[in-house]
Design a protein around this motif. Structure first.
Motif, PDB file in Angstrom:
ATOM      1  N   ALA A 127       0.819  -1.219   0.000  1.00 55.89           N
ATOM      2  CA  ALA A 127       0.000   0.000   0.000  1.00 55.89           C
ATOM      3  C   ALA A 127       0.848   1.263   0.000  1.00 55.89           C
ATOM      4  O   ALA A 127       0.297   2.367   0.008  1.00 55.89           O
ATOM      5  CB  ALA A 127      -0.930  -0.006   1.206  1.00 55.89           C
ATOM      6  N   ARG A 128       2.171   1.123  -0.023  1.00 52.18           N
ATOM      7  CA  ARG A 128       3.027   2.323  -0.002  1.00 52.18           C
ATOM      8  C   ARG A 128       2.755   3.233  -1.193  1.00 52.18           C
ATOM      9  O   ARG A 128       2.806   4.455  -1.070  1.00 52.18           O
ATOM     10  CB  ARG A 128       4.506   1.923   0.014  1.00 52.18           C
ATOM     11  CG  ARG A 128       5.031   1.550   1.361  1.00 52.18           C
ATOM     12  CD  ARG A 128       6.545   1.504   1.393  1.00 52.18           C
ATOM     13  NE  ARG A 128       7.120   0.559   0.454  1.00 52.18           N
ATOM     14  CZ  ARG A 128       8.405   0.208   0.433  1.00 52.18           C
ATOM     15  NH1 ARG A 128       9.249   0.755   1.304  1.00 52.18           N
ATOM     16  NH2 ARG A 128       8.866  -0.660  -0.436  1.00 52.18           N
ATOM     17  N   HIS A 129       2.480   2.639  -2.345  1.00 52.90           N
ATOM     18  CA  HIS A 129       2.303   3.443  -3.552  1.00 52.90           C
ATOM     19  C   HIS A 129       1.115   4.401  -3.432  1.00 52.90           C
ATOM     20  O   HIS A 129       1.099   5.448  -4.071  1.00 52.90           O
ATOM     21  CB  HIS A 129       2.122   2.533  -4.765  1.00 52.90           C
ATOM     22  CG  HIS A 129       0.799   1.811  -4.795  1.00 52.90           C
ATOM     23  ND1 HIS A 129       0.544   0.684  -4.040  1.00 52.90           N
ATOM     24  CD2 HIS A 129      -0.362   2.063  -5.466  1.00 52.90           C
ATOM     25  CE1 HIS A 129      -0.686   0.273  -4.259  1.00 52.90           C
ATOM     26  NE2 HIS A 129      -1.263   1.092  -5.105  1.00 52.90           N
ATOM     27  N   VAL A 130       0.121   4.046  -2.606  1.00 52.28           N
ATOM     28  CA  VAL A 130      -1.045   4.906  -2.440  1.00 52.28           C
ATOM     29  C   VAL A 130      -0.644   6.238  -1.817  1.00 52.28           C
ATOM     30  O   VAL A 130      -1.066   7.311  -2.259  1.00 52.28           O
ATOM     31  CB  VAL A 130      -2.117   4.208  -1.569  1.00 52.28           C
ATOM     32  CG1 VAL A 130      -3.319   5.138  -1.350  1.00 52.28           C
ATOM     33  CG2 VAL A 130      -2.568   2.900  -2.213  1.00 52.28           C
ATOM     34  N   ILE A 131       0.187   6.169  -0.776  1.00 53.64           N
ATOM     35  CA  ILE A 131       0.667   7.384  -0.113  1.00 53.64           C
ATOM     36  C   ILE A 131       1.676   8.118  -0.990  1.00 53.64           C
ATOM     37  O   ILE A 131       1.659   9.351  -1.087  1.00 53.64           O
ATOM     38  CB  ILE A 131       1.296   7.053   1.254  1.00 53.64           C
ATOM     39  CG1 ILE A 131       0.263   6.396   2.177  1.00 53.64           C
ATOM     40  CG2 ILE A 131       1.867   8.300   1.903  1.00 53.64           C
ATOM     41  CD1 ILE A 131      -0.895   7.275   2.554  1.00 53.64           C
ATOM     42  N   GLU A 132       2.543   7.365  -1.645  1.00 53.76           N
ATOM     43  CA  GLU A 132       3.582   7.987  -2.474  1.00 53.76           C
ATOM     44  C   GLU A 132       2.992   8.823  -3.601  1.00 53.76           C
ATOM     45  O   GLU A 132       3.563   9.845  -3.987  1.00 53.76           O
ATOM     46  CB  GLU A 132       4.506   6.901  -3.040  1.00 53.76           C
ATOM     47  CG  GLU A 132       5.419   6.283  -1.990  1.00 53.76           C
ATOM     48  CD  GLU A 132       6.239   5.129  -2.536  1.00 53.76           C
ATOM     49  OE1 GLU A 132       7.354   4.901  -2.033  1.00 53.76           O
ATOM     50  OE2 GLU A 132       5.766   4.432  -3.452  1.00 53.76           O
ATOM     51  N   LYS A 133       1.845   8.397  -4.130  1.00 52.26           N
ATOM     52  CA  LYS A 133       1.228   9.136  -5.230  1.00 52.26           C
ATOM     53  C   LYS A 133       0.790  10.532  -4.815  1.00 52.26           C
ATOM     54  O   LYS A 133       0.843  11.472  -5.601  1.00 52.26           O
ATOM     55  CB  LYS A 133       0.022   8.355  -5.768  1.00 52.26           C
ATOM     56  CG  LYS A 133       0.386   7.166  -6.636  1.00 52.26           C
ATOM     57  CD  LYS A 133      -0.864   6.472  -7.146  1.00 52.26           C
ATOM     58  CE  LYS A 133      -0.497   5.295  -8.039  1.00 52.26           C
ATOM     59  NZ  LYS A 133      -1.718   4.580  -8.530  1.00 52.26           N
ATOM     60  N   GLY A 134       0.336  10.677  -3.572  1.00 56.65           N
ATOM     61  CA  GLY A 134      -0.187  11.968  -3.141  1.00 56.65           C
ATOM     62  C   GLY A 134       0.699  12.710  -2.165  1.00 56.65           C
ATOM     63  O   GLY A 134       0.377  13.822  -1.760  1.00 56.65           O
ATOM     64  N   MET A 135       1.820  12.091  -1.770  1.00 52.60           N
ATOM     65  CA  MET A 135       2.686  12.707  -0.770  1.00 52.60           C
ATOM     66  C   MET A 135       3.594  13.750  -1.414  1.00 52.60           C
ATOM     67  O   MET A 135       4.131  13.540  -2.499  1.00 52.60           O
ATOM     68  CB  MET A 135       3.534  11.627  -0.078  1.00 52.60           C
ATOM     69  CG  MET A 135       4.336  12.138   1.090  1.00 52.60           C
ATOM     70  SD  MET A 135       5.141  10.780   1.989  1.00 52.60           S
ATOM     71  CE  MET A 135       6.287  10.192   0.733  1.00 52.60           C
ATOM     72  N   LEU A 136       3.747  14.871  -0.728  1.00 55.22           N
ATOM     73  CA  LEU A 136       4.576  15.956  -1.242  1.00 55.22           C
ATOM     74  C   LEU A 136       5.444  16.490  -0.112  1.00 55.22           C
ATOM     75  O   LEU A 136       4.944  16.779   0.974  1.00 55.22           O
ATOM     76  CB  LEU A 136       3.682  17.077  -1.794  1.00 55.22           C
ATOM     77  CG  LEU A 136       4.334  18.110  -2.717  1.00 55.22           C
ATOM     78  CD1 LEU A 136       4.672  17.473  -4.054  1.00 55.22           C
ATOM     79  CD2 LEU A 136       3.397  19.293  -2.923  1.00 55.22           C
ATOM     80  N   TRP A 137       6.734  16.588  -0.363  1.00 59.64           N
ATOM     81  CA  TRP A 137       7.647  17.134   0.640  1.00 59.64           C
ATOM     82  C   TRP A 137       7.440  18.634   0.788  1.00 59.64           C
ATOM     83  O   TRP A 137       7.219  19.343  -0.189  1.00 59.64           O
ATOM     84  CB  TRP A 137       9.096  16.895   0.229  1.00 59.64           C
ATOM     85  CG  TRP A 137       9.619  15.510   0.502  1.00 59.64           C
ATOM     86  CD1 TRP A 137       9.604  14.452  -0.347  1.00 59.64           C
ATOM     87  CD2 TRP A 137      10.259  15.058   1.699  1.00 59.64           C
ATOM     88  NE1 TRP A 137      10.188  13.359   0.241  1.00 59.64           N
ATOM     89  CE2 TRP A 137      10.601  13.705   1.502  1.00 59.64           C
ATOM     90  CE3 TRP A 137      10.568  15.669   2.924  1.00 59.64           C
ATOM     91  CZ2 TRP A 137      11.242  12.950   2.468  1.00 59.64           C
ATOM     92  CZ3 TRP A 137      11.207  14.911   3.887  1.00 59.64           C
ATOM     93  CH2 TRP A 137      11.539  13.571   3.666  1.00 59.64           C
ATOM     94  N   ARG A 138       7.538  19.127   2.024  1.00 61.00           N
ATOM     95  CA  ARG A 138       7.582  20.564   2.275  1.00 61.00           C
ATOM     96  C   ARG A 138       9.035  20.932   2.516  1.00 61.00           C
ATOM     97  O   ARG A 138       9.701  20.335   3.367  1.00 61.00           O
ATOM     98  CB  ARG A 138       6.743  20.946   3.498  1.00 61.00           C
ATOM     99  CG  ARG A 138       6.674  22.450   3.712  1.00 61.00           C
ATOM    100  CD  ARG A 138       5.876  22.802   4.942  1.00 61.00           C
ATOM    101  NE  ARG A 138       6.538  22.361   6.166  1.00 61.00           N
ATOM    102  CZ  ARG A 138       6.151  22.709   7.388  1.00 61.00           C
ATOM    103  NH1 ARG A 138       5.089  23.459   7.549  1.00 61.00           N
ATOM    104  NH2 ARG A 138       6.791  22.272   8.450  1.00 61.00           N
ATOM    105  N   VAL A 139       9.514  21.882   1.781  1.00 61.46           N
ATOM    106  CA  VAL A 139      10.940  22.217   1.819  1.00 61.46           C
ATOM    107  C   VAL A 139      11.269  22.998   3.089  1.00 61.46           C
ATOM    108  O   VAL A 139      10.681  24.052   3.356  1.00 61.46           O
ATOM    109  CB  VAL A 139      11.354  23.032   0.580  1.00 61.46           C
ATOM    110  CG1 VAL A 139      12.845  23.357   0.644  1.00 61.46           C
ATOM    111  CG2 VAL A 139      11.022  22.260  -0.690  1.00 61.46           C
ATOM    112  N   SER A 140      12.218  22.473   3.853  1.00 58.19           N
ATOM    113  CA  SER A 140      12.770  23.189   5.007  1.00 58.19           C
ATOM    114  C   SER A 140      14.219  23.537   4.669  1.00 58.19           C
ATOM    115  O   SER A 140      14.475  24.526   3.997  1.00 58.19           O
ATOM    116  CB  SER A 140      12.676  22.328   6.261  1.00 58.19           C
ATOM    117  OG  SER A 140      13.247  22.988   7.362  1.00 58.19           O
ATOM    118  N   ASP A 141      15.154  22.684   5.077  1.00 53.92           N
ATOM    119  CA  ASP A 141      16.543  22.909   4.643  1.00 53.92           C
ATOM    120  C   ASP A 141      16.873  22.104   3.399  1.00 53.92           C
ATOM    121  O   ASP A 141      17.933  22.274   2.791  1.00 53.92           O
ATOM    122  CB  ASP A 141      17.523  22.578   5.774  1.00 53.92           C
ATOM    123  CG  ASP A 141      17.441  21.118   6.222  1.00 53.92           C
ATOM    124  OD1 ASP A 141      16.664  20.344   5.613  1.00 53.92           O
ATOM    125  OD2 ASP A 141      18.139  20.750   7.173  1.00 53.92           O
ATOM    126  N   GLY A 142      15.935  21.180   3.004  1.00 52.54           N
ATOM    127  CA  GLY A 142      16.121  20.422   1.762  1.00 52.54           C
ATOM    128  C   GLY A 142      17.123  19.304   1.826  1.00 52.54           C
ATOM    129  O   GLY A 142      17.414  18.673   0.809  1.00 52.54           O
TER     130      GLY A 142
END
Length: 269
Positions: A186-201
């Motif tokens: 089920a990892r692909h379900v989260i990966e499709k909609g997950m987006l990183w928020r940039v802090s120090d990158g």
């Protein structure tokens, strides 16, 4: 070995579960044929439907019972295990037959396909659950918990055993318990909609991770002149904590560069 086991049981205050027994309503040990181990779910659904079969129910009454009772029966199991597709189809078949009804022991005509019935009512369906996708959604919740709730017992157990030096999404081990294998699917379900928020990158890969909002694709396209992936921190001026626009123009395609420059940098993690 027996003495050690008894000592652990006494210390934890839990009973010993045999192979043929269930714990919290689920099999303690899964056999090689998963469908046989989980077939009790279909039997529970069938028993529930048989109890309603002789009652005179309107279509609205059937809808409420199917959604609130029958489709809720496999929910707990689906949050722990990836049910075989064949088992999900058989359960859906039982639901379809009950929905359309029977006459003289024979099923009536199914005027709409199950795929249509699973669509939202606004789209012409009935809003029934498509069990295979619902199963993935329930397991995806476990994936999200393992990523975000790092103080939970669930995280501590799986982290120690399966990904001690990485994150849930970087776990390589596909061996292990059936529950772990189910979560991985089920990892692909989260990966499709997950987006990183940039802090120090420092933990975000420019060409591999999803991190560019309001854009498709959400990751920067890989350019031929750059062989290795880069960290987003390499695109940030560490002295001013602002985007290094010159570096971005060198490494990123022009149509994507202006999108990146528009991302506000988070000054706190």
């Amino acid at each position: 070995m027996e003495d050690k086991m008894k000592e652990i049981l006494n210390f934890l205050g839990v009973p010993e579960i045999k192979e043929y027994e269930k714990y919290l309503g689920l099999p303690a040990i899964m056999g090689k044929i998963k469908k046989e181990s989980l077939n009790f779910i279909k039997e529970r659904v069938w028993a529930k439907l048989q109890g309603w079969k002789e009652k005179i129910l309107s279509q609205s009454g059937k809808e409420i019972l199917l959604k609130a009772v029958v489709q809720a029966i496999p929910t707990f199991a689906m949050s722990c295990f990836k049910l075989p597709v064949g088992l999900c189809k058989e359960i859906e078949m039982q639901i379809r037959k009950f929905w359309w009804g029977e006459c003289g022991g024979q099923s009536k005509i199914h005027w709409k396909s199950w795929e249509v019935l699973c669509q939202l009512k606004l789209e012409g369906g009935m809003g029934f659950k498509y069990l295979v996708r619902f199963n993935e959604a329930m397991l995806a919740k476990q994936v999200w918990k393992l990523q975000t709730e790092q103080t939970s017992l669930l995280y501590k157990v799986y982290n120690t055993k399966y990904f001690p030096t990485s994150s849930m999404f970087e776990a390589k081990s596909k061996k292990g318990s059936f529950a772990w294998q189910s979560i991985l699917k089920a990892r692909h379900v989260i990966e499709k909609g997950m987006l990183w928020r940039v802090s120090d990158g420092s933990k975000i890969w420019v060409f591999h991770d999803n991190w560019i909002p309001e854009c498709f694709p959400t990751k920067a396209p890989h350019t031929q002149d750059i062989e290795d992936d880069l960290n987003v921190c390499s695109l940030i001026d560490q002295t001013t904590n602002e985007w290094n626009e010159q570096m971005i123009d060198q490494k990123i395609a022009p149509f994507m560069a202006h999108r990146i420059k528009a991302i506000p940098l988070c000054r706190t993690a």
